[in-house]
Design an enzyme around this catalytic site. Structure first.
Site, PDB file in Angstrom:
ATOM      1  N   LYS A  37       0.838  -1.208   0.000  1.00 48.86           N
ATOM      2  CA  LYS A  37       0.000   0.000   0.000  1.00 48.86           C
ATOM      3  C   LYS A  37       0.874   1.259   0.000  1.00 48.86           C
ATOM      4  O   LYS A  37       0.640   2.202  -0.766  1.00 48.86           O
ATOM      5  CB  LYS A  37      -0.930   0.000   1.223  1.00 48.86           C
ATOM      6  N   GLN A  56      -4.178  -1.535  10.009  1.00 56.32           N
ATOM      7  CA  GLN A  56      -4.187  -2.869   9.397  1.00 56.32           C
ATOM      8  C   GLN A  56      -4.721  -3.905  10.387  1.00 56.32           C
ATOM      9  O   GLN A  56      -4.325  -3.938  11.550  1.00 56.32           O
ATOM     10  CB  GLN A  56      -2.767  -3.236   8.930  1.00 56.32           C
ATOM     11  N   ASP A  65     -10.688   2.834   4.703  1.00 58.07           N
ATOM     12  CA  ASP A  65     -11.013   1.401   4.629  1.00 58.07           C
ATOM     13  C   ASP A  65     -12.526   1.173   4.544  1.00 58.07           C
ATOM     14  O   ASP A  65     -12.974   0.079   4.216  1.00 58.07           O
ATOM     15  CB  ASP A  65     -10.525   0.683   5.898  1.00 58.07           C
TER      16      ASP A  65
HETATM   17  N1  GUN Z   1      -6.648  -6.842   6.601  1.00 61.73           N
HETATM   18  C1  GUN Z   1      -7.017  -7.529   5.470  1.00 61.73           C
HETATM   19  N2  GUN Z   1      -7.566  -6.696   4.584  1.00 61.73           N
HETATM   20  C2  GUN Z   1      -7.561  -5.472   5.137  1.00 61.73           C
HETATM   21  C3  GUN Z   1      -7.999  -4.193   4.685  1.00 61.73           C
HETATM   22  O1  GUN Z   1      -8.530  -4.009   3.585  1.00 61.73           O
HETATM   23  N3  GUN Z   1      -7.798  -3.165   5.554  1.00 61.73           N
HETATM   24  C4  GUN Z   1      -7.247  -3.330   6.778  1.00 61.73           C
HETATM   25  N4  GUN Z   1      -7.120  -2.259   7.564  1.00 61.73           N
HETATM   26  N5  GUN Z   1      -6.835  -4.496   7.236  1.00 61.73           N
HETATM   27  C5  GUN Z   1      -6.992  -5.559   6.404  1.00 61.73           C
END
Ligand code: GUN
Length: 293
Positions: free
Chosen positions: A52, A96, A119
């Site tokens: 990311k 995350q 998110d």
């Molecule tokens: N863990 C797995 N997918 C995601 C996501 O899209 N965002 C976040 N914050 N954690 C994740």
């Protein structure tokens, strides 16, 4: 049969955003800024967050990685979240998941300012999505909607079966496909682990979206000719055919289902690469204050 190339569409979207960032910079505007918080040393999470941040750098966004020790307390994390909420330079951020077990994830998600929740996990964004109000959409469902839109797949009036009811994929996907939008306007059936006679539903489906995490669960005998298949599953399984000793499998038995489908997403290279594009689109929207005026 057409393969839906998520890798290509994700790169196209990133190019489009990069052009917009350049235009913002030329006008002397504020560069979009994404922050990502990671707690602990989970290898998969580190890889995702790394990807990311790298994508931000590539398209010209500012990014900040906040890396915290595994033994960070819930109070300490809440304090960091408060700081990010107040930091005027940060347009959007993610924490995350999963978090270490001693931290209440829901409490953290609800502490994030909905205006910065790129998110789309905060209940306010989930509610706004359900009401068809402007909202940050969660990455995977947003990515799937982009694929359907960019491949001009006709969804109105179609029977859509969503398999899996997770809060980050199945549930929002079923809401989005039923909304009065393009894509959307489907008759949606949400199937899950307690569904009886799943095949009765899938055989009647024009569109099947599967997010179960069970490799090769959906087989050709469950589907009708010309079905559109969106495979969200991605599971690492041992393999003696690859150098690494592993391969990635989706929730769909690809070869036999592809022969029957009108469109299908491969694994890897289908839905997966779209999640990054979605996060970047949401961050751009955050910096332009498009969702919350
Ligand atoms: N863990 C797995 N997918 C995601 C996501 O899209 N965002 C976040 N914050 N954690 C994740």
């Amino acid at each position: 049969m057409a393969i839906i190339d998520g890798k290509l569409i994700s790169l196209q979207i990133q190019d489009e955003i990069a052009l917009e960032v350049n235009a913002i910079k030329e006008k002397g505007g504020k560069v979009p800024h994404l922050a990502a918080v990671i707690v602990g040393n989970d290898g998969a999470s580190e890889t995702y967050v790394g990807a990311k941040v790298k994508a931000c750098d590539k398209i010209g966004f500012k990014s900040t990685l906040v890396k915290l020790e595994e033994n960070t307390t819930e109070q300490e994390l809440l304090h960091i979240v408060e700081g990010l909420n107040k930091d005027a330079d940060i347009d959007g951020y993610i924490v995350q998941l999963p978090l270490p077990k001693h931290i209440n994830e829901q409490k953290i998600v609800e502490a994030i300012d909905p205006k910065k929740d790129v998110d789309g996990f905060h209940p306010q964004n989930v509610g706004r999505m359900a009401l068809n109000l402007p909202a940050y959409l969660p990455a995977t469902p947003y990515g799937i909607m982009q694929l359907l839109e960019r491949y001009k797949i006709d969804t109105a009036g179609k029977n859509c079966v969503v398999i899996g009811r997770s809060h980050i994929v199945g549930s929002p996907m079923s809401i989005l496909m039923a909304r009065n939008t393009v894509p959307g306007n489907c008759t949606v059936t949400m199937c899950h682990s307690r569904t009886k006679n799943l095949k009765e539903f899938t055989l009647n489906a024009d569109i099947v979206i599967v997010a179960l995490g069970k490799p090769e669960f959906v087989t050709a005998d469950m589907l009708k000719d010309g079905v559109v298949v969106i495979d969200v599953g991605i599971t690492r399984v041992p393999s003696d055919q690859t150098k690494s000793g592993f391969k990635l499998l989706g929730d769909v038995k690809y070869d036999e289902v592809a022969a029957k489908a009108s469109y299908i997403t491969p694994v890897p290279g289908g839905v997966g690469p779209m999640t990054i594009a979605s996060l970047l689109m949401n961050t751009l929207k955050a910096s332009k204050k498009e969702i919350y005026l």
